[in-house]
Enzyme design. Structure first.
Site, PDB file in Angstrom:
ATOM      1  N   LYS B   9     -22.304  44.441   2.969  1.00  0.00           N
ATOM      2  CA  LYS B   9     -23.355  44.820   2.031  1.00  0.00           C
ATOM      3  C   LYS B   9     -23.386  43.874   0.841  1.00  0.00           C
ATOM      4  O   LYS B   9     -22.345  43.496   0.315  1.00  0.00           O
ATOM      5  CB  LYS B   9     -23.090  46.245   1.528  1.00  0.00           C
ATOM      6  CG  LYS B   9     -24.289  46.852   0.845  1.00  0.00           C
ATOM      7  CD  LYS B   9     -23.911  48.160   0.171  1.00  0.00           C
ATOM      8  CE  LYS B   9     -24.940  48.506  -0.878  1.00  0.00           C
ATOM      9  NZ  LYS B   9     -24.400  49.380  -1.910  1.00  0.00           N
ATOM     10  N   GLY B  11     -24.440  44.277  -2.654  1.00  0.00           N
ATOM     11  CA  GLY B  11     -24.907  45.217  -3.668  1.00  0.00           C
ATOM     12  C   GLY B  11     -25.525  44.449  -4.817  1.00  0.00           C
ATOM     13  O   GLY B  11     -25.739  43.242  -4.734  1.00  0.00           O
ATOM     14  N   ALA B  12     -25.804  45.174  -5.898  1.00  0.00           N
ATOM     15  CA  ALA B  12     -26.389  44.525  -7.062  1.00  0.00           C
ATOM     16  C   ALA B  12     -25.364  43.626  -7.741  1.00  0.00           C
ATOM     17  O   ALA B  12     -25.684  42.602  -8.313  1.00  0.00           O
ATOM     18  CB  ALA B  12     -26.896  45.584  -8.027  1.00  0.00           C
ATOM     19  N   GLU B  13     -24.104  44.006  -7.628  1.00  0.00           N
ATOM     20  CA  GLU B  13     -23.054  43.371  -8.411  1.00  0.00           C
ATOM     21  C   GLU B  13     -22.160  42.489  -7.578  1.00  0.00           C
ATOM     22  O   GLU B  13     -21.639  41.497  -8.040  1.00  0.00           O
ATOM     23  CB  GLU B  13     -22.141  44.478  -8.964  1.00  0.00           C
ATOM     24  CG  GLU B  13     -22.718  45.239 -10.082  1.00  0.00           C
ATOM     25  CD  GLU B  13     -22.815  44.387 -11.294  1.00  0.00           C
ATOM     26  OE1 GLU B  13     -21.774  43.897 -11.732  1.00  0.00           O
ATOM     27  OE2 GLU B  13     -23.929  44.178 -11.787  1.00  0.00           O
ATOM     28  N   ALA B  14     -21.918  42.961  -6.371  1.00  0.00           N
ATOM     29  CA  ALA B  14     -20.822  42.376  -5.615  1.00  0.00           C
ATOM     30  C   ALA B  14     -21.182  42.286  -4.143  1.00  0.00           C
ATOM     31  O   ALA B  14     -22.111  42.936  -3.681  1.00  0.00           O
ATOM     32  CB  ALA B  14     -19.576  43.245  -5.778  1.00  0.00           C
ATOM     33  N   ARG B  15     -20.430  41.438  -3.465  1.00  0.00           N
ATOM     34  CA  ARG B  15     -20.535  41.410  -2.014  1.00  0.00           C
ATOM     35  C   ARG B  15     -19.391  42.260  -1.479  1.00  0.00           C
ATOM     36  O   ARG B  15     -18.258  42.135  -1.927  1.00  0.00           O
ATOM     37  CB  ARG B  15     -20.424  39.979  -1.491  1.00  0.00           C
ATOM     38  CG  ARG B  15     -21.594  39.134  -1.914  1.00  0.00           C
ATOM     39  CD  ARG B  15     -21.625  37.814  -1.163  1.00  0.00           C
ATOM     40  NE  ARG B  15     -22.672  36.982  -1.741  1.00  0.00           N
ATOM     41  CZ  ARG B  15     -22.463  36.028  -2.647  1.00  0.00           C
ATOM     42  NH1 ARG B  15     -21.241  35.761  -3.043  1.00  0.00           N
ATOM     43  NH2 ARG B  15     -23.467  35.341  -3.143  1.00  0.00           N
ATOM     44  N   VAL B  16     -19.708  43.106  -0.545  1.00  0.00           N
ATOM     45  CA  VAL B  16     -18.678  43.967   0.005  1.00  0.00           C
ATOM     46  C   VAL B  16     -18.398  43.528   1.441  1.00  0.00           C
ATOM     47  O   VAL B  16     -19.316  43.414   2.253  1.00  0.00           O
ATOM     48  CB  VAL B  16     -19.114  45.445  -0.037  1.00  0.00           C
ATOM     49  CG1 VAL B  16     -18.028  46.337   0.536  1.00  0.00           C
ATOM     50  CG2 VAL B  16     -19.440  45.855  -1.467  1.00  0.00           C
ATOM     51  N   ASP B 127     -22.370  54.942 -12.756  1.00  0.00           N
ATOM     52  CA  ASP B 127     -23.443  54.671 -11.791  1.00  0.00           C
ATOM     53  C   ASP B 127     -23.444  55.744 -10.707  1.00  0.00           C
ATOM     54  O   ASP B 127     -23.379  55.436  -9.519  1.00  0.00           O
ATOM     55  CB  ASP B 127     -23.243  53.268 -11.176  1.00  0.00           C
ATOM     56  CG  ASP B 127     -24.444  52.833 -10.341  1.00  0.00           C
ATOM     57  OD1 ASP B 127     -25.521  53.450 -10.466  1.00  0.00           O
ATOM     58  OD2 ASP B 127     -24.303  51.882  -9.551  1.00  0.00           O
TER      59      ASP B 127
END
Lengths: 342, 216
Positions: B9, B11-16, B127
């Site tokens: 994924k 995300g808005a902040e990070a890659r998971v 969040d």
């Protein structure tokens, strides 16, 4: 081919626009005219409701004549008269609504009361062709991240205190920048010459943001350090934009990730800031998305967007009866039932 | 290490990423890497990334220690802005609610209780959405995930905003679920030691949000 006249005056801009829709709904709407007159106050001063309403009363007939002339239409060509019901400042709103009602009675036309925020969104969609974007609505009075779902524009994130434009305008007042053409525009020009980044508070809470603390902080910075000569007004404008816009881009990106959307539409007066558009573009690029933005004709408050949203509602059979053509200062984006979208 | 990881994924902040297997765990682990944001000023970017990595790790640990079901923390690599944590085998609540098969009252009670516990150890999530809550497949335990915006605070104001963020997430993502959120608050009230100041602050925060439609 229905034609709508839209009247807008919820803040310091008075706008009248005339729009024409294609009967089949296939070809894009035609903007026949879009005239605006802005009430500009001296540097260091904001616009007060009473004076703003007076400005609108003084120039509305002139703006109306100009809009009719440029569109080359007569009263009989017009199908519906749309006006801003809210949200906005009470006195300016009602000063425009009076004119809308008078025209409707005089010309015997139906009326549609329009939510100002919906006007921005629908005009943005019409002009850019964005299908189902995440909308970032940023202006002097509003900061909202919006997505459409089940016949409503739902607010996913918003400011917890003051609006982004309000924050910028008030800082421009501290610096004594000109309000012509707008304080935000002048901050943008100053920021282009700024070089040093001054760290400021950064307040994002989920998809919500808060600006009032940042404003207080930079106000006191300005007071202490401008005199001492350790920072320049340009640096402060630059740092303020970098911080505020990073917050906006962050919450927009979070909403995109949450909803699973790849499109962003920027609307509202602050949306014509090129730095904001550029930062949003960089974000979208990093995640394979796309940014839609319009220029000042449609970003900044205008009559055509009211005509657009009003005509969309009118085409579904919606009308506002005369006795319900009141104005309201508080009118949430998600209160409007969006019948014209699936 | 991260070469063998599979991106699951952005995300808005990070890659998971999913890293399978991880050490002796065949289910592997989740690797969360915060990447630099090109749109942000480099100074701001570095400061935010660094702050959030350490806050996330601290809050995850703090919750875990208090017995709240969160992903177990395996490793923090501050230089690479990366956190290694437990991979939860389960589903996100958003999907479960949209599917509409689960008993939402039971879910609401569990959410309220978990949030109460979290706020009692002064962790503010920052969040809360239905995308950041999960149910474990094996024991249906409610897991709070993604502490990327979390921080430690004693203030009722911060906790109230935390709840408000969730309320808004509910009303925007799952329309017509007001009753469900009310039930979450009822459960929160019974489980949280300092529920009263937080909930009265929540009233204030709601009004503040309402005011935001003042101008056009």
């Amino acid at each position: 081919m229905p034609i709508a006249l839209g009247l807008e005056g919820s803040a310091n801009k008075l706008g009248i626009g005339i729009i024409q829709h294609d009967d089949t709904g296939k070809s894009p709407a035609k903007v026949l005219s879009n005239i605006r007159d802005t009430y500009i106050t001296p540097p260091g001063q904001g616009f007060l409701p009473r004076d703003t309403a007076q400005h609108h009363r003084d120039c509305i007939l002139q703006v109306l004549r100009k809009a009719m002339k440029e569109a080359n239409v007569t009263p009989k060509d017009i199908d519906v008269i749309c006006f801003t019901k809210g949200p906005g400042m009470g006195a300016p709103l009602t000063s425009v609504a009076v004119v809308a009602r008078t025209l409707a009675l005089m010309w015997n036309k139906p009326m549609v009361g329009v939510n100002h925020c919906i006007g921005h969104i629908e005009m943005g969609r019409e002009i850019t062709g964005a299908g189902n974007p995440i909308v970032l609505y940023v202006s002097g009075g509003n900061t909202q991240v919006i997505a459409y779902s089940q016949n409503r524009y739902r607010i996913f994130g918003e400011t917890l205190d003051i609006a982004i434009g309000n924050c910028l305008d008030r800082f421009a007042r501290i610096l004594g920048l000109s309000n012509d053409p707008s304080p935000g525009h002048n901050i943008e020009q100053y920021a282009k010459r700024g070089k040093n980044y001054v760290p400021l508070p950064y307040t994002v809470k989920g998809m919500d943001v808060s600006f009032s603390g940042i404003l207080s902080h930079i106000e006191s910075l300005a007071e202490e350090q401008l005199k001492a000569g350790t920072v320049t007004p340009e640096d402060l404008c630059y740092s303020l934009q970098e911080t505020l816009f990073a917050m906006l881009v962050e919450i927009t990106e979070r909403a995109m990730a949450h909803v699973g959307s790849q499109e962003v539409l920027l609307v509202g007066g602050v949306a014509c800031n090129e730095k904001l558009q550029e930062m949003m573009g960089q974000m979208a690029e990093q995640r394979g998305g796309k940014v839609f933005a319009t220029d000042e004709r449609f970003c900044i408050d205008n009559g055509i967007m009211i005509a657009q949203a009003g005509l969309l509602a009118y085409s579904t059979g919606y009308e506002t009866p005369l006795e319900k053509t009141t104005c309201t200062q508080r009118f949430r984006t998600d209160e409007v039932y969006v019948a014209w979208r699936e | 290490m991260i070469d063998s990881a599979v991106l699951i994924k952005q995300g808005a902040e990070a890659r998971v990423y999913e890293l399978k297997p991880f050490l002796t765990n065949p289910n592997g682990c989740i690797v969360k890497e915060r990447f630099s944001k090109t749109y942000r000023h480099p100074v701001l970017d570095k400061q935010l990334t660094h702050r959030r990595v350490s806050q996330e790790a601290r809050c995850l640990f703090r919750c875990r220690k208090a017995g709240i079901d969160t992903p177990a923390l395996y490793l923090v690599d501050p230089e690479a802005a990366t956190i290694y944590m437990e991979r939860i085998l389960g589903r996100i609540l958003k999907d479960i609610i949209i599917e509409g098969k689960a008993d939402t009252d039971v879910l609401a009670d569990a959410i309220g209780a978990a949030l109460a516990k979290m706020h009692d150890v002064d962790v503010v999530h920052g969040d809360l959405t239905t995308s950041n809550l999960m149910l474990r497949d094996n024991n249906a335990s409610l897991v709070i995930i993604d502490f990327g915006l979390s921080y430690v605070s004693k203030l009722p104001e911060d906790k109230a905003v935390d709840l408000y963020v969730l309320e808004r997430a509910f009303s925007s993502t799952h329309p017509q679920t007001e009753a469900l959120f009310e039930r979450i608050l009822t459960s929160y009230k019974t489980h949280c030691k300092q529920a009263k100041p937080t909930l009265s602050k929540l009233e204030e925060v709601r009004l503040r949000g309402r005011k935001r439609s003042m101008l056009g």
